[in-house]
Design a protein around this motif. Structure first.
Motif, short mmCIF file in Angstrom:
data_model
loop_
_atom_site.label_atom_id
_atom_site.label_comp_id
_atom_site.label_asym_id
_atom_site.label_seq_id
_atom_site.Cartn_x
_atom_site.Cartn_y
_atom_site.Cartn_z
N THR A 39 44.48 51.26 27.05
CA THR A 39 45.24 51.60 27.92
C THR A 39 44.87 51.31 29.54
O THR A 39 45.42 50.91 30.32
N ARG A 40 43.28 50.89 29.56
CA ARG A 40 42.86 50.59 30.72
C ARG A 40 43.02 49.07 31.00
O ARG A 40 43.44 48.45 30.17
N LYS A 41 42.79 48.79 32.41
CA LYS A 41 43.09 47.22 32.77
C LYS A 41 41.84 46.51 32.96
O LYS A 41 40.88 47.00 33.35
N SER A 42 42.09 45.29 32.79
CA SER A 42 40.72 44.27 33.30
C SER A 42 41.16 43.50 34.40
O SER A 42 42.48 43.08 34.37
N ILE A 43 40.31 42.69 34.74
CA ILE A 43 40.64 41.58 35.79
C ILE A 43 40.79 40.23 35.12
O ILE A 43 39.87 40.09 34.47
N CYS A 48 45.08 38.66 45.08
CA CYS A 48 45.77 39.07 43.92
C CYS A 48 46.93 38.19 43.83
O CYS A 48 47.66 38.11 42.68
N GLU A 49 47.43 37.85 44.89
CA GLU A 49 48.86 36.88 44.67
C GLU A 49 48.68 35.49 44.18
O GLU A 49 49.33 35.10 43.45
N ASP A 50 47.66 35.13 44.66
CA ASP A 50 47.36 33.81 44.18
C ASP A 50 46.26 33.76 43.00
O ASP A 50 46.21 32.44 42.45
N PHE A 51 45.35 34.30 42.96
CA PHE A 51 44.29 34.18 42.02
C PHE A 51 44.13 35.22 40.72
O PHE A 51 43.77 34.76 39.52
N LEU A 52 44.29 36.56 41.19
CA LEU A 52 43.75 37.46 40.24
C LEU A 52 44.61 38.56 39.87
O LEU A 52 45.61 38.76 40.64
N MET A 53 44.75 38.93 38.69
CA MET A 53 45.80 40.17 38.59
C MET A 53 44.88 41.22 37.51
O MET A 53 43.74 40.98 36.74
N LEU A 69 36.98 44.69 41.53
CA LEU A 69 37.87 43.67 42.23
C LEU A 69 37.52 43.29 43.84
O LEU A 69 37.43 42.19 44.22
N TYR A 70 36.97 44.20 44.52
CA TYR A 70 36.58 44.10 45.91
C TYR A 70 35.18 43.31 45.77
O TYR A 70 34.99 42.57 47.07
N GLU A 71 34.26 43.25 44.81
CA GLU A 71 33.17 42.47 44.96
C GLU A 71 33.36 40.97 44.45
O GLU A 71 32.59 40.14 45.00
N LEU A 72 34.61 40.70 44.06
CA LEU A 72 34.91 39.10 43.83
C LEU A 72 35.65 38.55 45.05
O LEU A 72 35.45 37.31 45.37
N LEU A 73 36.14 39.34 45.93
CA LEU A 73 36.63 38.94 47.35
C LEU A 73 35.58 38.10 48.02
O LEU A 73 34.45 38.35 48.32
#
Length: 75
Positions: A9-13, A33-38, A51-55
């Motif tokens: 049920t949990r999500k991954s990047i 998120c629009e162009d690279f990651l979801m 996610l914020y650590e990848l920005l």
């Protein structure tokens, strides 16, 4: 049993398109998120809280579409 349910049920990047090596992820969350990651199930990869650590980071290797990423994939 509880761990199995959580991982389903949990999500991954994951990547939402192929990302060539040395491509920089935008510093703002919307563009990243629009162009690279979801975020996608299952949750056995990198958790959304990272996610914020990848920005603003740069891909250290070629990544394929819908591949689960790790912190080691970016420098």
């Amino acid at each position: 049993p509880e761990y199995e349910i959580m991982s389903k049920t949990r999500k991954s990047i994951v990547t939402n398109k192929s990302i060539p090596k040395n491509t920089q992820i935008p510093s703002d969350l919307f563009s990243a998120c629009e162009d690279f990651l979801m975020l996608k199930r299952p949750g056995n990869g990198l958790r959304p809280k990272f996610l914020y650590e990848l920005l603003g980071k740069t891909a250290s290797r070629d990544l394929i579409t819908e591949e689960q990423v790790s912190l080691y994939d970016f420098i």
